[in-house]
Scaffold this active site. Structure first.
Site, PDB file in Angstrom:
ATOM      1  N   HIS A 191      55.968 -58.197 -55.990  1.00 41.57           N
ATOM      2  CA  HIS A 191      56.581 -56.629 -55.246  1.00 41.57           C
ATOM      3  C   HIS A 191      57.027 -55.634 -55.606  1.00 41.57           C
ATOM      4  O   HIS A 191      56.259 -55.045 -55.130  1.00 41.57           O
ATOM      5  CB  HIS A 191      57.624 -57.403 -53.928  1.00 41.57           C
ATOM      6  CG  HIS A 191      58.215 -56.453 -53.125  1.00 41.57           C
ATOM      7  ND1 HIS A 191      59.514 -56.850 -52.514  1.00 41.57           N
ATOM      8  CD2 HIS A 191      57.328 -55.624 -52.966  1.00 41.57           C
ATOM      9  CE1 HIS A 191      59.521 -55.989 -51.547  1.00 41.57           C
ATOM     10  NE2 HIS A 191      58.713 -55.094 -51.965  1.00 41.57           N
ATOM     11  N   CYS A 504      34.578 -57.168 -54.904  1.00 41.25           N
ATOM     12  CA  CYS A 504      36.663 -56.657 -54.762  1.00 41.25           C
ATOM     13  C   CYS A 504      37.512 -57.205 -56.152  1.00 41.25           C
ATOM     14  O   CYS A 504      38.457 -56.493 -56.095  1.00 41.25           O
ATOM     15  CB  CYS A 504      36.596 -57.336 -53.568  1.00 41.25           C
ATOM     16  SG  CYS A 504      37.468 -58.939 -53.534  1.00 41.25           S
TER      17      CYS A 504
HETATM   18  C1  PEP Z   1      39.967 -61.452 -57.233  1.00 37.42           C
HETATM   19  O1  PEP Z   1      40.318 -62.165 -57.800  1.00 37.42           O
HETATM   20  O2  PEP Z   1      39.255 -60.597 -58.403  1.00 37.42           O
HETATM   21  C2  PEP Z   1      40.561 -61.154 -55.564  1.00 37.42           C
HETATM   22  C3  PEP Z   1      40.185 -59.440 -55.606  1.00 37.42           C
HETATM   23  O3  PEP Z   1      41.572 -61.719 -56.102  1.00 37.42           O
HETATM   24  P1  PEP Z   1      42.980 -61.361 -56.360  1.00 37.42           P
HETATM   25  O4  PEP Z   1      43.680 -60.521 -57.125  1.00 37.42           O
HETATM   26  O5  PEP Z   1      44.083 -60.690 -54.906  1.00 37.42           O
HETATM   27  O6  PEP Z   1      43.614 -62.808 -56.531  1.00 37.42           O
END
Ligand code: PEP
Ligand code: MG
Length: 584
Positions: A191, A504
């Protein structure tokens, strides 16, 4: 003057005197004193003991009046304990000889007393142990309180150091008084980490034994871009750091004029540059007209500042707020991805030996289907207010996709039967982050509307390196040829299937990697808001045909070192172009 490597939590540079804060109410902060500070520390201890002594005296009188002298006697005993010369000598010695701060020195006395008493037999003796330590605990509390209060009233701007990256450590001072934050523990998805990012505070975590190496007010240099810190930097290091800060701000201002332009390559290919959101606060940190939509709404974090799971109505309001703020741009809402390194205070997943390989993401929501159904209802209701896409995390098989689809269809039917407005077409995509998906990609692509590559996880699973383990973080290498080749294959497969493909994960925020991804056929990139401008600049600077040539070259390279050297060339070229643009 060693440089210490930690984990990157929030980018940016910070330099200033360190202030150690307690991270949890039940733990005393530890730091080292300079030789010339020990006298003042003993005075600080005297003042705290006097304060507790006085409170005990006052309470003794009150209790005596209310219930009688006999019961009040224990408070007199507590006062005597504080004046015990043996205990006091131990504490003074720790401060003077070991240069420990007063809180830590008294804390150590408490542990010694507990251990000694614990070795003796009998309940009454153990009960006595609690009595002996209680007044000293009050002294630790008084020390911490006065220290925090007097510090909070000063105007110093500091680097905060704490044992853990808790929300308290991040919010203890106003943003304007924090250069940066460094902590011993705490992952990138705690958090506190989410808060630090949304407040724009440079932050490095995962530095074991950090506090024991710090002296209060010691200069600490924090490089949140690379996850390193330097304790007590020399003049040359400070001068180099200042130059970097200047370059960074020149670059930021040079880039600002690009943020509003479309991400079109010089030879005419448009990419979507989207944002990753972790909290609704993030919406206030950038201009929505600078992005083409939300590529990843990490819904798990919207629910962190709560004590229970939000209802459908509350979730709907949150999603609607994001959809409304995006003013017609698509919003990609990812279903809950809890477990592993992402925990909600009120939804504890079991303790697992290998949490990254355990019960997380869709594995949780397919089992606890109520969570998924409520969330899907809220997401689907939000589709009536603007374009929404649904993204499913941690998919490892086609069966999982089918199971989610089944619940998706049932939920849609239920909502329409209940008279809710739901968009007729809701694009559904999956995260590509588990290596198994690479071998069934064509099958997956045939069933979903788009895919989004979660490189943060994909890299850790491909290379078998825990992304949050500082001991192996040197092996976490997004530029490993296996990763680069996997990314290229995903781009090709998406193109074959005619489906949209996005990255992403964090690597998409690297301008040189963005060029590479464009060359691999990715049509969108989703990044933290502060990378929007540099990404657009990079895409607008390098023709797609050239990016494709770079990809061909990089795919022939056989080591991360070679790949990184190749990308460094692009980064340097882009860096020069940014500054030249500013000068022109
Ligand atoms: C990732 O795994 O690259 C992703 C975008 O998800 P998180 O970082 O939230 O696991
Ligand atoms: Mg992930």
């Amino acid at each position: 003057m060693p440089q210490i490597q930690g984990l990157i939590v929030a980018p940016g540079l910070g330099l200033g005197p360190v202030h150690v804060v307690r991270a949890r109410l039940d733990s005393a902060p530890v730091w080292s004193l300079r030789a010339d500070e020990t006298g003042a520390e003993i005075e600080r201890l005297d003042a705290a003991i006097d304060q507790v002594f006085e409170v005990l005296g006052r309470r003794q009188k009150e209790v005596a009046k209310a219930v009688g002298e006999r019961d009040a006697g224990i408070l007199g005993v507590h006062q005597m304990i504080l004046r015990d010369p043996g205990a006091r000598a131990d504490v003074d010695r720790a401060i003077r000889d070991e240069r420990l701060n007063a809180e830590a020195a008294v804390d150590r006395l408490i542990h010694t007393l507990e251990e000694t008493m614990g070795r003796l037999d009998g309940d009454s003796i153990r009960g006595y142990a609690a009595d002996v330590t209680e007044p000293w605990r009050a002294v630790v509390k008084a020390l911490m309180q006065t220290d925090q209060e007097s510090f909070a009233q000063s105007e110093d701007k500091v680097v905060i150091a704490a044992a853990e990256l808790t929300p308290e450590a991040v919010t203890f001072l106003g943003r304007e008084r924090i250069h940066a934050i460094v902590t011993e523990a705490g992952g990138r998805f705690s958090h506190g980490a989410v808060l630090a990012r949304s407040f724009g505070i440079p932050c490095v975590v995962g530095i074991p034994n950090l506090l024991a190496r710090l002296e209060q007010n010691m200069q600490v240099l924090v490089d949140g871009d690379h996850g390193t810190i330097v304790l007590d930097p020399d003049e040359a290091t400070i001068a180099a750091f200042m130059t970097r800060c200047d370059q960074r701000s020149t670059r930021t201002s040079a880039l600002s004029s690009h943020a509003g332009k479309p991400a079109v390559t010089p030879d005419g290919t448009k990419l979507d540059v989207l944002v990753n959101l972790e909290s609704v606060r993030d919406l206030d940190t950038f201009d929505v007209s600078h992005c083409d939509g939300v590529g990843l709404l990490r819904t798990e974090f919207l629910y962190m500042e709560r004590t229970v799971f939000p209802s459908e109505e509350e979730q709907f309001r949150l999603y609607r707020r994001v959809v409304d703020s995006m003013q017609g741009r698509p919003v990609t809402i990812r279903t809950l991805d809890i477990g592993g390194d992402k925990q909600l205070p009120y939804f504890k997943t079991p303790k697992e030996a290998n949490p990254a390989l355990g019960w997380r993401g869709t594995r949780v929501t397919l089992e606890w289907q109520d969570l998924l159904r409520v969330q899907l209802r809220a997401v689907m209701r939000a589709t009536a207010h603007g374009p929404v896409r649904l993204l499913i995390p941690m998919i490892s098989s086609l069966d999982e996709v089918h199971s989610v689809f089944k619940i998706f269809d049932e939920t849609r039917l239920q909502l329409t039967e209940q008279g809710y407005d739901v968009a007729p077409d809701i694009p559904v995509g999956i995260m590509i982050e588990v290596p198994s998906t690479l071998w069934i990609l064509d099958d997956l692509l045939a069933e979903v509307d788009f895919i989004s590559v979660g490189t943060n996880d994909l890299v850790q699973y491909l290379l078998a390196v825990d992304r949050d383990n500082v001991f192996v973080s040197g092996l976490y290498e997004p530029m490993h040829p296996a990763v680069i080749r996997a990314l290229a294959e995903i781009g090709r497969a998406a193109k074959r299937a005619g489906k949209s493909v996005c990255v992403c994960g964090e690597i998409a925020g690297d301008e040189a990697v963005a060029v590479l991804l464009a060359g691999m056929g990715y049509d969108s990139l989703s990044v933290a808001p502060n990378f929007l401008a540099v990404l657009k600049f990079a895409i607008r600077a390098i023709p797609l045909a050239e990016a494709q040539g770079i990809v061909e070259h990089v795919l022939r390279l056989r080591s991360a070192t070679e790949i990184k050297a190749s990308l460094e060339g692009i980064r340097k070229r882009l860096g020069e172009a940014i500054l030249a643009h500013e000068a022109g």
